[in-house]
Design a protein around this motif. Structure first.
Motif, PDB file in Angstrom:
ATOM      1  N   GLY A  97     -30.263  20.307 -32.571  1.00 59.61           N
ATOM      2  CA  GLY A  97     -30.643  20.935 -33.825  1.00 59.61           C
ATOM      3  C   GLY A  97     -29.553  21.057 -34.862  1.00 59.61           C
ATOM      4  O   GLY A  97     -28.355  21.132 -34.554  1.00 59.61           O
ATOM      5  N   ALA A  98     -30.001  21.104 -36.111  1.00 57.86           N
ATOM      6  CA  ALA A  98     -29.154  21.323 -37.277  1.00 57.86           C
ATOM      7  C   ALA A  98     -30.034  21.979 -38.325  1.00 57.86           C
ATOM      8  O   ALA A  98     -31.252  22.072 -38.147  1.00 57.86           O
ATOM      9  N   LEU A  99     -29.444  22.457 -39.407  1.00 69.00           N
ATOM     10  CA  LEU A  99     -30.287  23.129 -40.392  1.00 69.00           C
ATOM     11  C   LEU A  99     -30.060  22.641 -41.826  1.00 69.00           C
ATOM     12  O   LEU A  99     -30.969  22.116 -42.449  1.00 69.00           O
ATOM     13  N   THR A 140     -33.778  23.212 -37.166  1.00 67.49           N
ATOM     14  CA  THR A 140     -34.026  24.495 -36.518  1.00 67.49           C
ATOM     15  C   THR A 140     -33.276  25.618 -37.200  1.00 67.49           C
ATOM     16  O   THR A 140     -32.072  25.490 -37.383  1.00 67.49           O
ATOM     17  N   PRO A 141     -33.903  26.762 -37.524  1.00 67.48           N
ATOM     18  CA  PRO A 141     -35.346  26.955 -37.541  1.00 67.48           C
ATOM     19  C   PRO A 141     -35.943  26.371 -38.823  1.00 67.48           C
ATOM     20  O   PRO A 141     -35.504  26.704 -39.922  1.00 67.48           O
ATOM     21  N   VAL A 149     -31.426  27.066 -25.277  1.00 72.38           N
ATOM     22  CA  VAL A 149     -30.027  26.924 -24.907  1.00 72.38           C
ATOM     23  C   VAL A 149     -29.939  26.910 -23.387  1.00 72.38           C
ATOM     24  O   VAL A 149     -30.306  27.894 -22.741  1.00 72.38           O
ATOM     25  N   PRO A 194     -31.635  23.724 -29.630  1.00 75.26           N
ATOM     26  CA  PRO A 194     -31.610  24.206 -31.017  1.00 75.26           C
ATOM     27  C   PRO A 194     -30.235  24.062 -31.672  1.00 75.26           C
ATOM     28  O   PRO A 194     -30.129  24.086 -32.885  1.00 75.26           O
ATOM     29  N   LEU A 195     -29.199  23.882 -30.844  1.00 78.34           N
ATOM     30  CA  LEU A 195     -27.832  23.771 -31.347  1.00 78.34           C
ATOM     31  C   LEU A 195     -27.294  22.373 -31.104  1.00 78.34           C
ATOM     32  O   LEU A 195     -27.813  21.631 -30.264  1.00 78.34           O
ATOM     33  N   ALA A 196     -26.261  22.025 -31.835  1.00 80.31           N
ATOM     34  CA  ALA A 196     -25.554  20.782 -31.589  1.00 80.31           C
ATOM     35  C   ALA A 196     -25.062  20.746 -30.148  1.00 80.31           C
ATOM     36  O   ALA A 196     -24.758  21.789 -29.564  1.00 80.31           O
TER      37      ALA A 196
END
Lengths: 206, 206, 206
Positions: free
Chosen positions: A104-106, A125-126, A68, A88-90
């Motif tokens: 990232g998305a999950l 992620t993760p 981040v 790791p995040l949108a």
């Protein structure tokens, strides 16, 4: 050129270095290069070393940042020679990002939504959170999305993801581990672990 | 009539056939019927066989399609006699779907949002990703939502979901498995596995 | 005062009582107080006992409610002396809630979105669904968010979350368990389990 190529330059195995940094990072970098692991994601909390890293290894490795990061940190990372960013995040669609990046998305719906919002590969992620079989399940559910799992993935898990169609894998804290105690990253050990993933690179390089 | 009844016609155990198809599908279909497993979801990548399947088994089994399908594929599936569609992903509210369908979500907030958006049962996909105890946890968190877990669920996991209030279960790759190697779906084995889930049907049929 | 302080009043270990209630709840409450576990979340389906509970224990324990509650139920809970509400699901921003509350999310993007929407700590629910290592992974991904994991967390998992930066933990069905059969909450056993978590309170109280 796709966002994926732009960011990872064809590398299919990326080593993400642990948050908190590594004491003997030059020795570790040397071993990674020797074993053929030449794509690295540097942790967001170690940006002050990034310039030295890229000046020493920028020709032998493809180096980006992971985590981040604020706009200021991204600008500093780009100035220090980072070639890509793994978030790791949108990331807000209207945010100006000075590096090619993957976000990232999950869950299946998060991954599908990310791919709809932005024509780019999606980090998962993760990637180890939803169980080993997710490597086989997810690609079937989002068949047209380029997927890049990122997490504590052992070599057999990386193989499962790649065989199931993942575009690349980002290995966190497996080859090079968080230095919570002494002796975690003894060079011989890192070399042995890197060699195993280096074979994966050799097998998956066009 | 609820969307759930419209789609599944009262069946509480649905067998989802594996992506990639099954070589000896007539023998497998015969065994499923014999063991009382009479609701099937046909994989999205095997639509070319669907017409033959429904003409042979459409009276003895309730047959639908499962997976990510385009509008053209859905139209083809409906024309070939499919009775329902299981979508692992959310479906746009304004999309015209020619079959009764259920759509997928995973986390508690995704499931709750799906139920708010559309008055219909929600598929939980992949239902095995969040651990076995999710079968007991999720129904408590979304008490007014009809839940249909879909995944690699062993019989005891199906029982847990049904006992915890799930409206139905969709069993993927457990009774009939992906034919990645020979002998995966030897008919005697499929029969033995189907018999176990057939008892589940018998126990859970009103 | 932050929403977190407003809701949990500095308690870092909250015991969430099981849905379905506990037969011998006075004995259980007594043991929890003795072992230093003085923050309790009462289940949404046992509101009719809440008034008696708060009048008996409201001075010795910090008592709230947990679960999916309607506006009427929340008003009743507040009237019965509840001090906070733990919602496993996101709460509409424009909903008038008569108690300080925390709301739930699960994936990194859900947690980040919840923190963006509302300046408050975020419950991670169910915190045991994404594997033990999620305790270490999530706080790194949402570094500025106050996190409160809620789930079937054993003591070592609570320690992992707290060490990784969680603001508090909510323990569900571990100290006091769902009474699905007799003898689940024999008082000696509850006392033994409570003592272990009581040590956690002692270690984590400023």
């Amino acid at each position: 050129m796709s966002v994926l190529e732009d960011a990872l330059a064809g590398h299919r195995v990326v080593v993400s270095l642990p948050a908190g940094g590594i004491a003997d990072w030059i020795a570790v970098a040397e071993v990674l290069v020797q074993e053929g692991l030449r794509a690295w994601a540097w942790p967001a909390d170690q940006l002050e070393v990034l310039g030295e890293l890229t000046s020493l290894y920028g020709r032998r490795a493809h180096i980006g940042v992971a985590g981040v990061l604020s706009d200021e940190q991204l600008a500093a990372a780009a100035a220090a020679g980072a070639r890509f960013w793994l978030s790791p995040l949108a990331v807000d669609a209207d945010r100006a990002v000075p590096l090619p990046y993957l976000a990232g998305a999950l869950t299946p719906n998060e991954v599908a939504a990310a791919a709809r919002t932005r024509e780019a590969a999606v980090l998962v992620t993760p990637a180890d959170a939803l169980g080993t079989s997710y490597a086989r399940t997810l690609p079937v559910l989002v068949p047209e999305v380029e997927i890049v799992p990122w997490g504590r993935l052992e070599r057999y898990q990386c193989e499962m993801w790649l065989e199931a169609g993942a575009s690349a894998v980002v290995v966190q804290d497996v080859v090079v581990r968080p230095e919570l105690s002494d002796g975690v990253n003894v060079i011989d050990e890192v070399g042995r672990r890197a060699a195993s993933f280096g074979q994966l690179v050799a097998t998956n390089t066009p």
